[in-house]
Design a protein around this motif. Structure first.
Motif, PDB file in Angstrom:
ATOM      1  N   GLY A 141       3.504  -2.549   0.840  1.00  0.00           N
ATOM      2  CA  GLY A 141       2.381  -2.491   1.771  1.00  0.00           C
ATOM      3  C   GLY A 141       1.533  -3.747   1.728  1.00  0.00           C
ATOM      4  O   GLY A 141       1.041  -4.227   2.758  1.00  0.00           O
ATOM      5  N   THR A 142       1.372  -4.303   0.526  1.00  0.00           N
ATOM      6  CA  THR A 142       0.587  -5.530   0.373  1.00  0.00           C
ATOM      7  C   THR A 142       1.248  -6.700   1.089  1.00  0.00           C
ATOM      8  O   THR A 142       0.597  -7.441   1.843  1.00  0.00           O
ATOM      9  CB  THR A 142       0.413  -5.856  -1.118  1.00  0.00           C
ATOM     10  OG1 THR A 142      -0.283  -4.785  -1.761  1.00  0.00           O
ATOM     11  CG2 THR A 142      -0.365  -7.145  -1.307  1.00  0.00           C
ATOM     12  N   THR A 143       2.547  -6.895   0.860  1.00  0.00           N
ATOM     13  CA  THR A 143       3.226  -8.023   1.499  1.00  0.00           C
ATOM     14  C   THR A 143       3.334  -7.819   3.008  1.00  0.00           C
ATOM     15  O   THR A 143       3.243  -8.785   3.777  1.00  0.00           O
ATOM     16  CB  THR A 143       4.615  -8.247   0.886  1.00  0.00           C
ATOM     17  OG1 THR A 143       5.388  -7.045   0.967  1.00  0.00           O
ATOM     18  CG2 THR A 143       4.493  -8.667  -0.572  1.00  0.00           C
ATOM     19  N   ASP A 144       3.510  -6.570   3.459  1.00  0.00           N
ATOM     20  CA  ASP A 144       3.520  -6.313   4.901  1.00  0.00           C
ATOM     21  C   ASP A 144       2.179  -6.701   5.525  1.00  0.00           C
ATOM     22  O   ASP A 144       2.127  -7.280   6.620  1.00  0.00           O
ATOM     23  CB  ASP A 144       3.808  -4.839   5.179  1.00  0.00           C
ATOM     24  CG  ASP A 144       5.281  -4.491   5.051  1.00  0.00           C
ATOM     25  OD1 ASP A 144       6.108  -5.421   4.934  1.00  0.00           O
ATOM     26  OD2 ASP A 144       5.610  -3.288   5.056  1.00  0.00           O
ATOM     27  N   ALA A 145       1.078  -6.357   4.843  1.00  0.00           N
ATOM     28  CA  ALA A 145      -0.245  -6.707   5.361  1.00  0.00           C
ATOM     29  C   ALA A 145      -0.419  -8.217   5.438  1.00  0.00           C
ATOM     30  O   ALA A 145      -0.965  -8.751   6.412  1.00  0.00           O
ATOM     31  CB  ALA A 145      -1.325  -6.085   4.480  1.00  0.00           C
TER      32      ALA A 145
END
Length: 409
Positions: A190-194
């Motif tokens: 989720g962090t890298t997608d954001a």
């Protein structure tokens, strides 16, 4: 007014107290097998989460106080924690701040003192270990003069390195740890997608990092470190200053942007690398860099299985990388390069752990290990690319916990 009972605060326990006791018993057994009377496990906190991992793993505690210089006899060892694990007998946790949480900390005997060093000496004397064979784990966070201070008060003790003992003790993750690492991986994705979703013409490197920090904060995770570069500097791992990104650099169409991010959720790390091209598909040269990093990582992952050595995986990574096509685009005076880290991965848990995927490492890969497999490459004048995945080793091979099928964003 009655004092607040901290033990009554509701807080989800990720690992049972019995699991921590089993870890402590494992270390005690390894100490006895190594003919040690005790192991002193050091951890440093105050914001450097990667050095607090040993105490987090062993006792479910993280030293919160900032690291400051000693002022003996008033205070010493601030920002540090020590777990004394005797080969025979219960462990002792020594912390530098009061009001620990007994419902969370997994050691019954907790000593609270701002004078950590002298308290270590007192505990060793009390336990009859003043003339014992004593192992030191976490030696990278134990300053030379601190050890001299302790050893000077215990002249009959023998001091031996014990980091390898702790490496063995925590190498294989329990079922509870494996389940938790899946949660960590979901937050990592989720962090890298954001972050990748914030990559756009006119945005800044600060906008990209900020999107990731916002996601982590809302999901209970914390940043350990990030190396992010873009545009003409994308061939470098970071800008070698703080912060490790340029908050004011505006992204232009066609820029490469790459990052390697390490964060933690409830004490356990994720470590991911990703690459984007701003506002357009990559050029042939940029695509070659991305493919070089990504396909090297995927080749190593495909070879992961119980019984293969960490060194064999490192050698395979070097072989695949050497055959990548991006090398042909490098000028002789600049050369292509592997940025930041010459290996191809490492163990992962409450810190970056053994084994290291480098040629010559004879450590056998075993089911239950968590590995980060990685590569960052760059060519000055063209750009750089990072790719890294986190995986669980199973009896049948690798279960990738963070798989991203996109070749770029």
């Amino acid at each position: 007014m009655q004092p607040h009972d901290r033990s009554s605060d509701a807080h989800p326990r990720l690992f049972t107290r019995e699991e921590f006791h089993a870890r402590q018993a494992r270390v005690a057994g390894l100490a006895a097998a190594a003919e040690l009377d005790a192991v002193l496990v050091w951890a440093r906190g105050g914001g450097t989460y990667d050095h607090g991992g040993l105490a987090y793993w062993l006792a479910n505690v993280y030293p919160q106080f900032p690291v400051i210089g000693n002022r003996l006899p008033v205070w010493s060892g601030r920002g540090h924690t020590v777990v004394v694990v005797p080969a025979d007998g219960p462990p002792v946790l020594i912390v530098d701040v009061p009001y620990h949480r007994p419902d969370l900390v997994a050691v019954d005997d907790v000593r609270e003192s701002p004078n950590l060093l002298d308290t270590v000496v007192a505990v060793l004397n009390e336990r009859g270990l003043e003339a014992g064979r004593l192992g030191i784990a976490g030696e990278s966070v134990l300053p030379y003069f601190w050890q001299r201070h302790i050893a000077g008060q215990l002249p009959r003790a023998q001091w031996l390195p014990a980091d390898a003992l702790l490496d063995r003790a925590r190498r294989i993750k329990s079922p509870a740890e494996q389940a938790h690492m899946r949660r960590v991986a979901a937050i990592a994705a989720g962090t890298t997608d954001a972050m990748l979703g914030a990559v756009a013409v006119g945005k800044t490197e600060g906008d990209v990092v900020g999107a990731g920090l916002d996601y982590m904060a809302r999901h209970g995770a914390t940043l350990n470190n990030i190396g992010l570069t873009s545009g003409p500097w994308a061939a470098s791992y970071s800008r070698a200053r703080l912060p490790n990104w340029d908050p004011s650099r505006v992204l232009a169409r066609g820029d490469m942007l790459r990052f390697d991010i390490v964060g933690q959720y409830e004490g356990y790390l994720f470590d991911l690398g990703r690459t984007a091209v701003v506002g357009q598909e990559p050029t042939v040269q940029q695509r070659a860099l991305i493919d070089g990093a990504r396909e090297t990582v995927r080749a190593v992952i495909a070879a992961v299985r119980p019984g293969v050595t960490a060194g064999a995986l490192g050698a395979l990574g070097a072989e695949v990388l050497a055959g990548a096509t991006f090398h042909e685009y490098a000028h002789p005076e600049t050369r292509s390069r592997s940025s930041g880290f010459s290996g191809f991965g490492h163990g992962l848990g409450t810190s970056n752990e053994e084994p290291w995927l480098i040629a010559g490492d004879a450590t056998p890969i075993e089911a239950g290990m968590i590995l980060a497999v990685e590569k960052t490459v760059g060519i000055p004048g063209i750009g750089g690319a990072s790719w890294e995945e986190n995986l669980l080793v199973t009896e049948h091979g690798a279960e990738v916990l963070t798989w991203d099928p996109r070749p770029w964003v």
